[in-house]
Design an enzyme around this catalytic site. Structure first.
Site, short mmCIF file in Angstrom:
data_model
loop_
_atom_site.label_atom_id
_atom_site.label_comp_id
_atom_site.label_asym_id
_atom_site.label_seq_id
_atom_site.Cartn_x
_atom_site.Cartn_y
_atom_site.Cartn_z
CD1 TRP A 138 16.99 14.63 50.29
CD2 TRP A 138 17.02 12.90 51.72
NE1 TRP A 138 17.30 13.50 49.58
CE2 TRP A 138 17.33 12.43 50.44
CE3 TRP A 138 16.98 12.00 52.79
CZ2 TRP A 138 17.58 11.08 50.17
CZ3 TRP A 138 17.23 10.67 52.54
CH2 TRP A 138 17.53 10.22 51.24
CG ASP A 219 20.66 11.80 56.71
OD1 ASP A 219 21.71 11.23 56.33
OD2 ASP A 219 19.67 11.99 55.98
CE LYS A 255 24.50 13.82 48.40
NZ LYS A 255 23.48 14.21 47.47
C1 LMR Z 1 19.54 15.71 46.93
O1 LMR Z 1 18.86 16.09 47.89
O2 LMR Z 1 19.60 16.34 45.86
C2 LMR Z 1 20.35 14.46 47.04
O3 LMR Z 1 20.40 14.02 48.36
C3 LMR Z 1 19.94 13.43 46.08
C4 LMR Z 1 18.74 12.62 46.48
O4 LMR Z 1 18.81 11.41 46.35
O5 LMR Z 1 17.73 13.17 46.88
#
Ligand code: LMR
Length: 413
Positions: A138, A219, A255
């Protein structure tokens, strides 16, 4: 003349995910598809307010004791204790031993940030702390840890050849990482790849983390989305804790309860078992309280009250479990559907990975050019790394998506 000038404030790049959302909003094409942000959509492509959340909101509205007062700095007690049990298990030895310190945070992002701030301030040694994040991960991990003063390194995770986990290279990298590094591990439904280690692989990861005295930082933004089962999805975190590790966890209810904009999350620091463990947990809590107060004073109440109502009532809790199964089941069904339609069509590529990846995302392996073409020609929006948020697909737009992918893969092999 002001203190801040064009010469001193450079333009920063717009966040790629939020830029994508903006581009999608601004696109007026009637068949456009949003596969960008990780947010669940129902069969009609609409955001889904979970029925259990509506019930909890009704209860809150009808309760004459409800108000809009400030929460304590740590957050709502009833929410925090239930969030701990959900993550660590109702029979958690760490909870019984009083060695878990928990704070309500501004969703999972706030929890990662609070943990990063704490580690960067209190890690032992004079050197700058180092964090290892998966490659890919992420993107906000990189940003949060850079801004809190870490050296950010990557460990291999995804194998483009097998479209699965590159566990050997991952372990090798963690073996050679500086002793005592912080290692970010995603508890389940890995973002962006949808690939999780098996239990055997997790055990091997545990051994290396122990050998090198790394600090595991979980996480967990998708508990319930990988398997549809909250307990099963907490397995990796619980395993580390049972093995006696000191670790921390960032937990999000964005989520799994669909409370995206309400920003409901928790940060848990779990001290290793020992005679001073509970005193240490208390001390850590005293420091986190100062950081929390300086940053947000106290966390937002409304979403935590909803989550608390669901987590603390048996009937609402089992309703939530069924609704989680609806969400994860729909995502599994869509994955199967994409796979079989691409196979029937003979679209170039091997699509088996679609049914082995889990959770909200699928990592397609499409190239930059193909992704751009999908956006420009077909008005289909996905992140630049080829991740699609599977929830953006439904019976109404799936055929269009398949046509687009087939066309683009043939035109731009
Ligand atoms: C995503 O990766 O789409 C979600 O976790 C939203 C975000 O805040 O990045």
């Amino acid at each position: 003349m002001g203190s801040f000038t064009l010469a001193t404030v450079p333009v920063a790049t717009e966040d790629p995910l939020y830029r994508l959302m903006r581009e999608y909003r601004e696109d007026s094409h009637e068949k456009k598809i949003d596969l960008g942000i990780g947010a669940y959509r129902d069969e009609d492509g609409k955001p889904w307010v979970l029925p259990v959340v509506k019930r909890a909101e009704d209860l809150l509205r009808e309760n004459p004791q409800s108000n809009h007062e400030y929460l304590p700095i740590r957050g709502l007690d009833t929410f925090l204790s239930a969030a701990q049990r959900l993550m660590l298990g109702i029979e958690s030895k760490a909870i019984c031993d009083n060695r878990v310190c928990s704070f309500q945070t501004v969703s999972g992002t706030g929890a990662v940030h609070l943990g990063a701030t704490f580690i960067s301030r209190f890690h032992s040694g004079n050197v700058q702390p180092t964090v290892f994040i998966s490659d890919p991960t992420w993107p906000n991990h990189h940003q949060i840890f850079t801004q809190t003063g870490f050296v950010v390194e990557k460990y291999p995770y995804y194998s483009a050849t097998s479209k699965g986990l590159n566990v050997e290279d991952m372990l090798q990298c963690l073996r050679t990482a500086p002793r005592g590094s912080t290692v970010i591990l995603q508890g389940c439904a890995h973002n962006p790849t949808g690939i999780d280690p098996s239990q055997e692989e997790w055990k091997r990861i545990t051994e290396v983390v122990r050998e090198r005295e790394h600090f595991p930082f979980f996480d967990c933004a998708y508990q319930g989305f990988a398997s549809g089962d909250l307990e099963q999805d907490a397995w990796a975190c619980r395993y580390f804790i049972e093995q006696g590790f000191e670790c921390c966890i960032a937990q999000s209810f964005a989520k799994n309860l669909g409370l995206y904009g309400e920003r409901v999350g928790a940060f848990h620091f779990i001290c290793a078992p020992g005679s001073d463990a509970s005193e240490l947990a208390e001390r850590i809590g005293s420091q986190l309280a100062i950081m929390q107060r300086a940053e947000i004073s106290n966390p937002p109440a409304y979403g935590a009250q909803i989550a608390s109502a669901v987590l603390n009532d048996n009937e609402l809790f089992s309703q939530w479990q069924s609704e989680l199964k609806i969400m994860s089941g729909r995502l599994t069904g869509i994955r199967q559907e994409i796979k079989s339609q691409l196979e029937v069509r003979g679209t170039p590529g091997n699509w088996g990975f679609l049914s082995t990846q889990v959770g909200m995302f699928s990592y397609t392996g499409l190239s930059r050019r193909q992704i751009l073409e999908l956006k420009e020609k077909w008005h289909i929006y996905m992140t630049e790394n080829g991740r699609i948020s599977v929830a953006g697909l439904n019976p109404g737009n799936l055929q269009y998506f398949i046509d687009a992918v087939d066309d683009v893969l043939r035109a731009l092999p």
